[in-house]
Design a protein around this motif. Structure first.
Motif, short mmCIF file in Angstrom:
data_model
loop_
_atom_site.label_atom_id
_atom_site.label_comp_id
_atom_site.label_asym_id
_atom_site.label_seq_id
_atom_site.Cartn_x
_atom_site.Cartn_y
_atom_site.Cartn_z
N ASP A 1 0.86 -1.18 0.00
CA ASP A 1 0.00 0.00 0.00
C ASP A 1 0.90 1.23 0.00
O ASP A 1 1.90 1.27 0.72
N TYR A 2 0.54 2.24 -0.78
CA TYR A 2 1.27 3.51 -0.78
C TYR A 2 0.34 4.65 -0.41
O TYR A 2 -0.74 4.79 -1.01
N VAL A 3 0.73 5.47 0.56
CA VAL A 3 0.07 6.74 0.79
C VAL A 3 1.14 7.83 0.80
O VAL A 3 2.33 7.55 0.87
N GLY A 4 0.68 9.08 0.76
CA GLY A 4 1.64 10.16 0.59
C GLY A 4 1.98 10.30 -0.87
O GLY A 4 1.09 10.42 -1.73
N ASN A 5 3.25 10.26 -1.19
CA ASN A 5 3.71 10.42 -2.57
C ASN A 5 3.06 9.39 -3.49
O ASN A 5 3.08 8.18 -3.20
N SER B 1 0.58 14.29 -3.93
CA SER B 1 0.56 13.60 -2.64
C SER B 1 -0.88 13.37 -2.21
O SER B 1 -1.76 14.18 -2.50
N SER B 2 -1.11 12.28 -1.52
CA SER B 2 -2.43 12.01 -0.95
C SER B 2 -2.61 12.70 0.39
O SER B 2 -3.68 12.62 0.99
N CYS B 3 -1.57 13.36 0.90
CA CYS B 3 -1.64 14.00 2.22
C CYS B 3 -2.40 15.32 2.13
O CYS B 3 -2.30 16.05 1.13
N GLN B 4 -3.17 15.62 3.18
CA GLN B 4 -3.88 16.90 3.22
C GLN B 4 -2.89 18.06 3.17
O GLN B 4 -3.15 19.08 2.52
N ASN B 5 -1.77 17.92 3.87
CA ASN B 5 -0.71 18.92 3.81
C ASN B 5 0.11 18.66 2.55
O ASN B 5 0.90 17.71 2.49
N GLN B 6 -0.10 19.46 1.53
CA GLN B 6 0.53 19.21 0.24
C GLN B 6 2.03 19.48 0.25
O GLN B 6 2.72 19.23 -0.76
N SER B 7 2.56 19.97 1.36
CA SER B 7 4.01 20.08 1.49
C SER B 7 4.64 18.75 1.89
O SER B 7 5.86 18.61 1.87
N ASP B 8 3.80 17.78 2.27
CA ASP B 8 4.29 16.45 2.64
C ASP B 8 4.23 15.56 1.42
O ASP B 8 3.17 15.03 1.05
N LEU B 9 5.36 15.39 0.77
CA LEU B 9 5.49 14.51 -0.40
C LEU B 9 6.16 13.20 -0.04
O LEU B 9 6.58 12.43 -0.92
N SER B 10 6.27 12.94 1.25
CA SER B 10 6.93 11.72 1.71
C SER B 10 6.17 10.49 1.24
O SER B 10 4.96 10.52 1.00
N SER B 11 6.89 9.38 1.12
CA SER B 11 6.30 8.11 0.75
C SER B 11 6.21 7.22 1.98
O SER B 11 7.21 6.96 2.64
N TYR B 12 5.01 6.79 2.28
CA TYR B 12 4.76 5.87 3.38
C TYR B 12 4.18 4.60 2.76
O TYR B 12 3.10 4.63 2.16
N TYR B 13 4.89 3.49 2.88
CA TYR B 13 4.37 2.27 2.26
C TYR B 13 4.65 1.03 3.09
O TYR B 13 5.66 0.94 3.77
N TRP B 14 3.70 0.09 3.02
CA TRP B 14 3.75 -1.11 3.86
C TRP B 14 3.13 -2.28 3.11
O TRP B 14 2.33 -2.09 2.19
N PRO B 15 3.47 -3.53 3.48
CA PRO B 15 2.85 -4.68 2.83
C PRO B 15 1.35 -4.72 3.11
O PRO B 15 0.91 -4.39 4.23
N VAL B 16 0.58 -5.12 2.12
CA VAL B 16 -0.87 -5.23 2.32
C VAL B 16 -1.17 -6.41 3.24
O VAL B 16 -0.38 -7.34 3.40
N VAL B 17 -2.35 -6.37 3.83
CA VAL B 17 -2.91 -7.49 4.59
C VAL B 17 -4.01 -8.11 3.75
O VAL B 17 -4.80 -7.39 3.12
#
Length: 511
Positions: free
Chosen positions: A271-275, A292-308
């Motif tokens: 799963d990817y959120v953010g960037n 970015s999917s973040c409400q704060n559009q200055s946050d372009l970081s990538s947060y990703y984790w394996p799906v369940v």
């Protein structure tokens, strides 16, 4: 070899009740604490079961993790080395697939696994490790010749893997540290099939999870340690960024941190959120230009984790794809009900801003073969998070309670590097008792994540699990709970990184 960043394990506050103690789960059926290899069966309603079977069967392939030993690779060689490390992962995946598809041949020939699978795998790995040597020495780097010994792989029976052995490793809620081992009493039983019968290891694709990978959380003793006492120099603020739950299904099976330029380098789905433009071929420049999917559009970081996924007989879009069903990651993908991403401070010091493009991986996707040294999985249920955190098993939550995955990333940085050759030695965990960063490392905002899932509780009966759920992973890792991990790339604009640090240092609650 670089600095040692392994977490310091500390005794649990109280002993957790191991899965083997919960022998009456699921209507009184016996739950094996040391699970033997298992045979898959399903009923007419397509609900998944796993069942104990051949005690002597080989469960999986165990290969030394070469990448974790490469702590000093010259920058000019890192791309080539990363490509070769990805080939090692692919070789293991292919060997595991052959292992899983030749059970009858293994039963007929005691030497089949060695001659047809493990032996050829060693030859391929030796050639790949030698190419890594060439890549490093070509640019003037030093290569430890002893790494050539890591070419050889072994096999593991199911009862040799880290999960299901009666250990429940707890951790602090959002605290970033696993507790020590709790060894529960183990129950054993005679195998329900002959030792010569072909077997698989449970789950819809034959590679887990099994009944021993689950525990009724109401039967686990509290194991969460108290957090370090805050010092006068503590940074007590928080910064929350709201980036959604990946409702738009932004997925891929790449991992640009560990396998840049390699499609399907993760061999499991994230799963990817953010960037929103992160894949194997993403660059720093492309991430800066991405939405970015973040409400704060200055946050372009990538947060990703394996799906369940829930293994109830259902399928998803990648049933016949690499990284999906073709590599043992099967079942319906679950979208979290909520995903809280929060940066917190240090109990011992003020924090410095994260550097642009800092990369951090927390946890270890290969604990089934690597062991638990770098494990940082935290599984719990709503209403239990401050009491019980599990590393080696998935929780079965009571009615009205949801499954929770919590991640607490390394919060100490070496002050110089945004990544390291093994993606670990540039960051570290703070001391679990004091919260102090060691080895001259600096405190940075600690990224914490809390993912909540609504999952119909699996049931255990007669050594079987019905309607299991599991995190995606490398197929040879057998979908153990301890393999859970999380990835992060810090990408910000408009001075957001400094704003986060200032908020935390001033004790405010920001978003």
């Amino acid at each position: 070899m670089g600095r040692n960043t392994r977490k310091r394990r500390t005794p649990l506050a109280t002993k957790a009740i191991a899965a083997s103690a919960a022998l009456v789960l699921g209507g009184g059926g016996l739950l094996w604490a040391q699970m033997n290899a298992s045979a898959h069966e399903s009923n007419n309603s397509a609900q998944n079961y796993t069942k104990a079977a051949a005690a002597s069967s080989v469960a999986t392939i165990s290969c030394p993790d070469v990448g974790q030993k490469l702590t000093n690779v010259p920058w000019k060689a890192r791309q080539g080395v990363a490509m070769e490390l990805a080939k090692l992962d692919k070789q293991i995946t292919e060997a595991y697939a052959r292992l899983a598809s030749t059970r009858q041949a293994q039963a007929n020939d005691a030497n089949f696994v060695q001659n047809a699978i493990v032996g050829p795998l060693k030859e391929k790995r030796a050639a790949t490790i030698d190419r890594i040597r060439i890549d490093i020495t070509r640019v003037g780097g030093r290569f430890d010749s002893s790494l050539a010994q890591l070419a050889a792989c072994t096999t593991q029976a199911a009862n040799q893997t880290t999960a299901g052995g009666g250990n429940n490793n707890g951790g602090q809620n959002n605290g970033g540290q696993n507790g020590g081992q709790n060894n529960g009493d183990q129950a054993t039983a005679a195998p329900s099939a002959s030792a010569s019968a072909p077997a698989n290891i449970g789950g819809q694709a034959g590679n887990g999870p099994v009944a021993a990978d689950f525990v009724d959380i109401t039967r686990v003793a509290p194991n969460v340690l108290a957090k370090p006492q805050k010092q006068r120099t503590a940074s007590t603020g928080t910064f929350t960024t709201r980036c959604g739950v990946n409702a738009n299904k932004n997925h891929n099976t790449d991992n640009v941190i560990v396998a840049p330029g390699v499609a399907n380098g993760a061999h499991h789905l994230h799963d990817y959120v953010g960037n929103q433009k992160v894949n194997a071929f993403a660059t720093n420049d492309s991430m800066l230009a991405a939405p970015s999917s973040c409400q704060n559009q200055s946050d372009l970081s990538s947060y990703y984790w394996p799906v369940v996924r829930v293994q109830d007989g259902s399928q998803d879009f990648d049933q016949n794809s690499d990284g999906g069903g073709k590599e043992g990651n099967v079942g319906k993908i679950l979208t979290p009900q909520s995903a809280e991403i929060k940066y917190v401070g240090s109990p011992a010091a003020k924090v410095v801003a994260m550097p642009q493009f800092l990369r951090i991986i927390t946890g270890d996707a290969k604990t089934t073969t690597n062991g638990l040294a770098n494990a940082n999985a935290h599984w719990s249920c709503t209403g239990f998070e401050n009491k019980v955190q599990l590393t080696e098993q998935y929780p079965i939550c009571p009615r009205g309670s949801n499954v929770v995955r919590t991640f607490a990333f390394q919060s100490c940085w070496d002050g110089t590097n945004i990544d390291s050759a093994n993606h670990r030695t540039h960051v570290a965990f703070a001391d679990p008792a004091s919260g102090v960063c060691g080895n001259g490392f600096k405190a940075i905002p600690q990224l914490t994540m809390r993912l909540v899932y609504k999952i119909t509780p699996p049931t255990l009966q007669n050594g079987q699990v019905k309607n299991a759920y599991a995190v995606d992973g490398f197929p040879e890792q057998l979908h153990k709970a301890a393999t859970d991990h999380d990835d992060f790339i810090s990408v910000t604009k408009n001075n957001l990184a400094a704003k986060i640090a200032n908020c935390i240092n001033s004790g405010r609650r920001c978003q």
